[in-house]
Write a protein that holds these residues in place. Structure first.
Motif, PDB file in Angstrom:
ATOM      1  N   THR A   1      10.034 -49.429   7.522  1.00  0.00           N
ATOM      2  CA  THR A   1       8.751 -49.008   7.815  1.00  0.00           C
ATOM      3  C   THR A   1       8.697 -49.538   9.493  1.00  0.00           C
ATOM      4  O   THR A   1       8.046 -48.647  10.278  1.00  0.00           O
ATOM      5  N   ARG A   2       9.301 -50.581   9.924  1.00  0.00           N
ATOM      6  CA  ARG A   2       8.881 -50.497  11.672  1.00  0.00           C
ATOM      7  C   ARG A   2       9.886 -49.503  12.414  1.00  0.00           C
ATOM      8  O   ARG A   2       9.362 -49.649  13.286  1.00  0.00           O
ATOM      9  N   TYR A   3      10.628 -48.765  11.753  1.00  0.00           N
ATOM     10  CA  TYR A   3      11.111 -47.446  12.625  1.00  0.00           C
ATOM     11  C   TYR A   3      10.570 -46.438  12.326  1.00  0.00           C
ATOM     12  O   TYR A   3      10.958 -45.467  12.718  1.00  0.00           O
ATOM     13  N   LEU A   4       9.335 -46.448  11.590  1.00  0.00           N
ATOM     14  CA  LEU A   4       9.140 -45.448  11.000  1.00  0.00           C
ATOM     15  C   LEU A   4       7.855 -45.047  10.987  1.00  0.00           C
ATOM     16  O   LEU A   4       6.883 -46.113  10.560  1.00  0.00           O
ATOM     17  N   GLU A   5       7.388 -43.851  11.677  1.00  0.00           N
ATOM     18  CA  GLU A   5       5.435 -43.384  11.170  1.00  0.00           C
ATOM     19  C   GLU A   5       5.431 -42.594  10.500  1.00  0.00           C
ATOM     20  O   GLU A   5       6.178 -41.182  10.721  1.00  0.00           O
ATOM     21  N   PHE A   6       4.414 -42.141   9.875  1.00  0.00           N
ATOM     22  CA  PHE A   6       4.450 -41.651   8.717  1.00  0.00           C
ATOM     23  C   PHE A   6       2.749 -40.555   8.605  1.00  0.00           C
ATOM     24  O   PHE A   6       1.968 -41.665   9.102  1.00  0.00           O
ATOM     25  N   LYS A   7       3.066 -39.897   8.075  1.00  0.00           N
ATOM     26  CA  LYS A   7       2.006 -39.131   8.503  1.00  0.00           C
ATOM     27  C   LYS A   7       1.839 -38.082   6.728  1.00  0.00           C
ATOM     28  O   LYS A   7       3.284 -37.911   5.975  1.00  0.00           O
ATOM     29  N   GLN A   8       0.720 -37.962   5.971  1.00  0.00           N
ATOM     30  CA  GLN A   8       0.451 -37.148   5.193  1.00  0.00           C
ATOM     31  C   GLN A   8       0.426 -35.990   4.402  1.00  0.00           C
ATOM     32  O   GLN A   8       0.212 -35.410   5.661  1.00  0.00           O
ATOM     33  N   ILE A   9       1.074 -34.767   3.637  1.00  0.00           N
ATOM     34  CA  ILE A   9       0.919 -33.649   3.495  1.00  0.00           C
ATOM     35  C   ILE A   9       0.089 -33.382   3.174  1.00  0.00           C
ATOM     36  O   ILE A   9      -0.701 -33.985   2.332  1.00  0.00           O
ATOM     37  N   ALA A  10      -0.272 -32.554   3.438  1.00  0.00           N
ATOM     38  CA  ALA A  10      -2.173 -31.899   3.274  1.00  0.00           C
ATOM     39  C   ALA A  10      -2.912 -31.136   1.771  1.00  0.00           C
ATOM     40  O   ALA A  10      -3.595 -31.585   1.238  1.00  0.00           O
ATOM     41  N   GLY A  11      -1.123 -31.284   1.276  1.00  0.00           N
ATOM     42  CA  GLY A  11      -2.141 -30.580   0.009  1.00  0.00           C
ATOM     43  C   GLY A  11      -0.602 -30.075  -0.933  1.00  0.00           C
ATOM     44  O   GLY A  11       0.271 -30.040  -0.194  1.00  0.00           O
ATOM     45  N   SER A  12      -1.206 -30.414  -1.845  1.00  0.00           N
ATOM     46  CA  SER A  12      -0.024 -30.013  -3.438  1.00  0.00           C
ATOM     47  C   SER A  12      -0.883 -29.159  -3.890  1.00  0.00           C
ATOM     48  O   SER A  12      -1.713 -29.157  -5.022  1.00  0.00           O
ATOM     49  N   PHE A  13       0.271 -28.115  -4.103  1.00  0.00           N
ATOM     50  CA  PHE A  13      -0.616 -26.846  -5.092  1.00  0.00           C
ATOM     51  C   PHE A  13       1.147 -26.218  -5.944  1.00  0.00           C
ATOM     52  O   PHE A  13       1.717 -26.958  -5.951  1.00  0.00           O
TER      53      PHE A  13
END
Length: 449
Positions: A96-108
Motif C-alpha cells: 500500500t505504500r506504493y499505491l493511492e486508492f480512491k473509492q468507486i462512486a456507485g454500485s448498480f
C-alpha cells in the motif's frame, strides 16, 4: 544467467507479481522474467499510443482525446473489494505504500430495463426501487437474518443450516422473488451465474457479508481502485519483490521450458542462455496457450472466452447520478443469458484519462459465435460511444497441479469485475508450491474520499 534460483516467475501479470512478491518476502530467491518491455502482461494499463497500436496499428490517435500521458487504460477491468482478500494481501505485504486508492462512486444493478443502485443496508433496501412494498419487508427480514446469524447460536438460525441447506432453500424460506434473488446473488454475492443456488448457502452468506462490510467501510460503494490504473498493482508487487532481493528481466524472450528425462522442471531458456531453478510459475501464455501441441505435453486447456469492449465516452453513464465511476452488473436472467454482463467505469478522477473523458469497459463470458452481439445490452446503457476497442480472449486453465513436475501455471483472468477470483488462484498456486496455506495479517487501508 548462470546462477540458480528457487523460483523463476514468467510474466508480470498481477497474479504472477503477487506470487513473486510473496515468495520473495518468504525468503525465496526469485527471478522474474517477461517477454514484453512493460509490466502487467494481460493486466497492464496502456496509454493512448499503446492502446491504438494494440487495437488499430494503422490509425493515428485522435487529437481531441487529449494528452497521451494522461491515459492509463486497463486491458482487464476489475475493482478491489474494500474488505476483500486482495486488500488483505496489499496490507500484509505493505505494498500500500506504493499505491493511492480512491473509492468507486456507485454500485448498480440492471433490472427490468433500467439501472438502480444496489441496496446494501436495511434502510436502503426499504427505499430501493428494485422491490415492491411487500418484497421490501421480506428482503429486510432476509438481511436481518444474515446480520444476526451466528454459527454457534442456534437461536439465530431460524431452522436453516447454512452448511447443508442450499441458497435456493434460504431464498424460499424468506419468499424472495426471482428479481430480488438476481440482485442479491449477482450484484452483492457477485456470482457469475446461477450455479450457486444449488450449493450450500454458507459461501453465499460470506460473500454477502463481505459486500455489506466493504460497503460500510467507505460509504458510496464496496469498491476501491488505484490512482493511475490497475497496471500500478503488478508494478507495486514487483517493487516489493525487488526490495527482498528478487531479480527482474523485462523484454526477455522465453524460448523453452527445459525439463529432465522424467519431465521435471530444470530451467528456462532464453536465446542460448539457460537459467536453472527448483520451480517455475507463470501465466498460460508461457506454457503453450493458443499454440498447437505438436511438441510434447499439453499444459493448459481453453475453457471458454471473454469479450471485453473498452469504450471512451464524453459523459458519465446515464442513470448513475453523474457518478465519476461505477460498476453496473446485468444479471444473466435479465437478458436471457447464462453469464452476467459487467460494466466498469472510471474517469479522470482516477488519473486514467483526460478530463471530461470516461472509460467504460463492458465484459462477459462468450456464449455464441457472435460475441459482440452479446454485450449489446451493456453497450446500450452507455449512451453515445466516442470510440470502442473490442477484444475476445481465451480463458486458459492448467491441466495439472504442478506438484509432480514443479511447473505451476496460473489461470487466465475471468470476466468478473473484482479481484477475488485472482486471489483464489494466488492462494491455490501458493499452496501447491509451498505445501501450506497462505496466512495473512489484518490491518486497514487508507482511501481518498
Amino acid at each position: 544467467m548462470d546462477e540458480e534460483y528457487d523460483v523463476i516467475v514468467l510474466g508480470t501479470g498481477l497474479t504472477e507479481c503477487i506470487l513473486s512478491g510473496l515468495l520473495s518476502v518468504e525468503g525465496k530467491k526469485v527471478l522474474h522474467m517477461d517477454r514484453n518491455d512493460y509490466y502487467g502482461g494481460d493486466s497492464a494499463s496502456l496509454n493512448l499510443t499503446q492502446l491504438y497500436r494494440k487495437f488499430r496499428p494503422d490509425q493515428a490517435v485522435p487529437a481531441d482525446l487529449g494528452r497521451d500521458r494522461d491515459y492509463a487504460v486497463d486491458l482487464i477491468p476489475k475493482f478491489i473489494i474494500a474488505s476483500g482478500e486482495l486488500t488483505r494481501i496489499l496490507v500484509h505485504t505493505d505494498v500500500t505504500r506504493y499505491l493511492e486508492f480512491k473509492q468507486i462512486a456507485g454500485s448498480f444493478v440492471y433490472r427490468d430495463g433500467k439501472i438502480s443502485k444496489v441496496p446494501s443496508t436495511e434502510m436502503e433496501a426499504v427505499k430501493s426501487p428494485l422491490m415492491g412494498l411487500f418484497e421490501k419487508r421480506r428482503a429486510k427480514k432476509f438481511f436481518e437474518f444474515l446480520q444476526n446469524w451466528r454459527a454457534d447460536d442456534p437461536n439465530t438460525h431460524q431452522g436453516l443450516d447454512l452448511e447443508k441447506h442450499t441458497m435456493a432453500q434460504v431464498y424460499e424460506k424468506f419468499g424472495l422473488e426471482p428479481g430480488t434473488q438476481d440482485f442479491i446473488g449477482h450484484a452483492m454475492a457477485l456470482y457469475l451465474d446461477d450455479d450457486y443456488k444449488t450449493k450450500p448457502a454458507k459461501p453465499t452468506y460470506e460473500r454477502i457479508v463481505l459486500y455489506t462490510s466493504s460497503m460500510a467501510r467507505y460509504g458510496k460503494s464496496p469498491y476501491i481502485y488505484p490512482l493511475y490504473g490497475l497496471g500500478e498493482l503488478p508494478q507495486a508487487f514487483a517493487r516489493l519483490s525487488a526490495i527482498y532481493g528478487g531479480t527482474y528481466m523485462l523484454d526477455k524472450p522465453i524460448d523453452e521450458i527445459v525439463t529432465d528425462a522424467d519431465g521435471k522442471f530444470v530451467g528456462v531458456r532464453s536465446g542460448n542462455e539457460t537459467v536453472k531453478a527448483k520451480q517455475v510459475v507463470g501465466d498460460p501464455s508461457y506454457f503453450g496457450a493458443g499454440k498447437s501441441a505438436e511438441s510434447g505435453k499439453v499444459r493448459v486447456v481453453e475453457e471458454g472466452k471473454v469479450i471485453r469492449a473498452i469504450c471512451f465516452l464524453k459523459h458519465p453513464i446515464p442513470g448513475t447520478d453523474d457518478a465519476d465511476s461505477a460498476q453496473i452488473i446485468i444479471p444473466q436472467n435479465q437478458v436471457g443469458r447464462r453469464n452476467d454482463i459487467y460494466i466498469a467505469m472510471v474517469s479522470s478522477t482516477h488519473n486514467v484519462c483526460a478530463k471530461d473523458v470516461y472509460v467504460a469497459i463492458v465484459s462477459t463470458i462468450v456464449e455464441t459465435d457472435r460475441p459482440e452481439q452479446e454485450i449489446q445490452p451493456g453497450l446500450q446503457l452507455l449512451g453515445p460511444i466516442y470510440d470502442k476497442f473490442v477484444s475476445v480472449s481465451s480463458l486458459y486453465t492448467p491441466t495439472s497441479s504442478g506438484e509432480s513436475d514443479n511447473i505451476f501455471i496460473t489461470r487466465s483472468y475471468d470476466a468478473s469485475s473484482h479481484f477475488e477470483t485472482v486471489v483464489d488462484d494466488v492462494q491455490h498456486v501458493w499452496k501447491r508450491m509451498m505445501g501450506k496455506d497462505l496466512i495473512l495479517r489484518k490491518r486497514e487501508v487508507d482511501v481518498e474520499a
